[in-house]
Enzyme design. Structure first.
Site, short mmCIF file in Angstrom:
data_model
loop_
_atom_site.label_atom_id
_atom_site.label_comp_id
_atom_site.label_asym_id
_atom_site.label_seq_id
_atom_site.Cartn_x
_atom_site.Cartn_y
_atom_site.Cartn_z
N THR A 281 -3.19 2.99 -3.87
CA THR A 281 -3.81 1.76 -3.38
C THR A 281 -5.27 2.01 -3.02
OG1 THR A 281 -1.68 0.97 -2.55
CG2 THR A 281 -3.64 -0.11 -1.70
N GLN A 311 -0.62 -4.27 -6.77
CA GLN A 311 -1.66 -3.84 -5.84
C GLN A 311 -2.94 -3.45 -6.60
OE1 GLN A 311 1.48 -2.57 -5.86
NE2 GLN A 311 2.19 -2.07 -3.80
N GLN A 333 -3.29 -9.52 -5.65
CA GLN A 333 -2.54 -8.83 -4.61
C GLN A 333 -3.41 -7.71 -4.01
OE1 GLN A 333 1.42 -7.62 -5.67
NE2 GLN A 333 1.66 -6.29 -3.90
N ASP A 334 -3.47 -7.67 -2.67
CA ASP A 334 -4.20 -6.62 -1.94
C ASP A 334 -5.71 -6.66 -2.20
OD1 ASP A 334 -1.68 -5.92 -1.17
OD2 ASP A 334 -1.76 -3.86 -1.88
N ASP A 355 -0.50 -10.61 0.24
CA ASP A 355 -1.02 -9.62 1.20
C ASP A 355 -2.51 -9.38 0.98
OD1 ASP A 355 1.69 -9.43 1.81
OD2 ASP A 355 1.97 -7.56 0.70
N ARG A 423 2.94 -11.66 6.75
CA ARG A 423 4.23 -10.98 6.92
C ARG A 423 3.98 -9.59 7.49
NH1 ARG A 423 6.50 -8.98 1.01
NH2 ARG A 423 4.52 -8.21 0.15
N TRP A 425 3.80 -5.94 7.65
CA TRP A 425 3.84 -4.72 6.84
C TRP A 425 4.36 -3.54 7.65
CZ3 TRP A 425 -1.14 -1.60 5.39
CH2 TRP A 425 -0.80 -0.57 4.51
#
Length: 517
Positions: A281, A311, A333-334, A355, A423, A425
């Site tokens: 990531t 990610q 995402q991310d 996220d 949410r 993590w």
């Protein structure tokens, strides 16, 4: 728990060498306030520290930090040796090991500085929280055997010593225990807000057409690294309009750097790395920054990997006292990894799906536009995924006076997908939305689970005086850790002034901000 701790203290007092009464009382009192009481007492009452005077909280803290630093140094050496001996290792493992080396190097530097000069408790908590985050990020990135080997080589001791040190700094509630340190103005005070596009005011100029000193950003960064020991207090890198397809890293040794472009979507740094392509990531980030005091304005940071690649980070920030002004972060995402330490975002645009604001920094967003994009057909959107993993970490995401809306291409189909504010993590995930306009695309429940009942009683999610069709709280989740606030006092801890101590360092940027609710 209190009975267990008392019994433990009695047992240890019989087997440990006897310290002077005042010292022993201090040690037992301090260790009683840590999450790992047994480990704290076992170390501080051992013969290894017999020659050290531990009759004050400051001395006990220092010994805990010293212990943590030793563990981090050993882990850094191990990761370095494993990275060199990469025969038979898979590519993803070697990349993760390199992440570990960089993360531990940064942590070791901060812990060494903390030991050498001492810090204001707010600064110390920020640095210790960052060191814990770095350690966990290393473990999360390593797979299987390597992760287990690091834990066996003392990785668990790092978690224990850092957690205990952090708890001891969290004990400070006396304002007199805080220093009067402020960010010292330099000759470029106010430059982030007052920049006028003058080539003469820049130390490095990047231009694709050859009209600057360099044609690529990485060429400028390499030159910056070469002269980092003789540069002025703040270095300005001006990136002229254009699309720069590069992955850029600003290392921990490059402090007080300012990047400025010609405007959102005019100066664009773009990449397409993703976890699905074998990157961690961290390594997927188009632009990553670790050097403290980083500033940026009038730029777009982008990752075009798309929702199918999962990610894929556009910007990763592990820079203390960093500020982003009139910037855009585009991904799916991310998108934006607020990795660690204290960060401020003003008048920015953030685009994503799952996220897409995540990490374990103490980050405040003011007057920003948060745009939800279209995910894959089977997916839901989650704006935040905050990574606080312990009750003493001074981290979280504070979204203050912003706007949440669908991106233009998502507007027509927004009701076909579920969109949530966030949410959990990690176990103590913490996020607050206050005085923010929420579009009707926000699901009436507001928040969603990570998996089952994980963290629902330990997380800390809050909403305060939000507006818009998505702000109704009557059907919100009923989790123990969720709160609807009505009194400004309840959200004061998440303001610029309190949460990131912004009044001591943001004014020098010249960027507008409101310190309170």
């Amino acid at each position: 728990m209190a009975t267990w701790a008392l019994c433990l203290c009695l047992i240890l007092s019989m087997v440990a060498p006897k310290k002077a009464s005042s010292e022993e009382e201090m040690i037992r009192w301090a260790c009683g306030h840590t999450p790992h009481v047994e480990a704290c007492l076992s170390h501080l009452l051992s013969t290894n520290v017999e020659a050290i005077q531990l009759n004050s909280l400051a001395q006990v803290r220092k010994e805990m930090v010293r212990m943590a630093r030793e563990g981090v140094s050993r882990a850094m050496s191990w990761a370095s040796s494993m990275d060199i001996d990469d025969s038979g290792g898979q590519l993803c493992d070697r990349i993760a090991l390199r992440d570990c080396v960089e993360l531990y190097e940064d942590s070791e530097h901060r812990l060494r500085h903390l030991l050498g000069r001492g810090k204001d408790p707010d600064d110390a908590r920020a640095w210790l929280s960052a060191a814990l985050t770095s350690h966990r990020t290393c473990l999360d990135g390593l797979r299987g055997a390597n992760s287990s080997l690091l834990v066996r080589r003392g990785g668990e001791n790092i978690t224990v010593s850092l957690s205990n040190a952090l708890a001891l700094y969290a004990l400070s509630t006396n304002e007199s225990d805080r220093s009067t340190w402020k960010w010292r103005p330099d000759e470029n005070e106010g430059l982030l807000a007052s920049w006028n596009g003058s080539v003469q005011a820049a130390d490095f100029v990047v231009a694709k057409d050859g009209s600057g000193n360099y044609k690529t950003i990485n060429e400028a960064v390499a030159a910056l690294a070469q002269r980092r020991h003789r540069r002025p207090p703040r270095v300005v890198v001006y990136v002229k309009s254009g699309v720069y397809a590069e992955n850029v890293g600003i290392g921990g040794g490059m402090k007080n750097v300012m990047f400025v472009g010609d405007g959102i979507d005019r100066t664009v740094i773009t990449g397409n790395r993703s976890v699905r392509d074998g990157f961690t990531t961290l390594r997927s980030a188009t632009f990553g920054v670790s050097g403290d005091g980083f500033w940026a304005r009038d730029m777009t940071f982008e990752n075009t990997a798309g929702p199918a690649k999962h990610q894929a980070v556009a910007l990763r920030v592990g820079s203390d006292l960093s500020a982003f002004y009139r910037c855009s972060f585009r991904g799916y995402q991310d998108t934006l990894l607020v990795q660690s330490l204290r960060q401020f975002y003003r008048d920015c645009h953030i685009y994503g799906t799952i996220d897409f604001i995540f990490g374990n920094a103490a980050a405040v967003f003011q007057n920003c536009d948060i745009y939800v994009r279209r995910p894959m057909d089977h997916q839901s959107n989650m704006i935040t995924a905050q990574g606080r993993d312990g009750p003493h970490e001074n981290t979280g995401i504070s979204i203050h006076g912003c706007r949440v809306a669908p991106s233009p291409e998502f507007q027509a189909v927004k009701n076909s997908f579920k969109t949530y504010l966030g949410r959990p993590w990690k176990q103590y995930s913490r996020t607050v939305f206050m005085r923010t306009d929420l579009d009707g695309l926000i699901n009436p429940e507001g928040w969603t689970e990570w998996t089952g009942s994980f963290a629902l009683s330990t997380l800390y999610y809050g909403e305060f005086m939000n507006s818009g069709a998505g702000a109704l709280t009557s059907n919100r989740v009923k989790w123990p850790g969720f709160h609807v606030f009505n009194n400004p006092r309840d959200v004061n801890p998440f303001t610029v002034s309190r949460f990131i101590q912004g009044e001591s360092w943001i004014p020098v940027t010249g960027v507008p901000f409101f310190p309170g609710v």
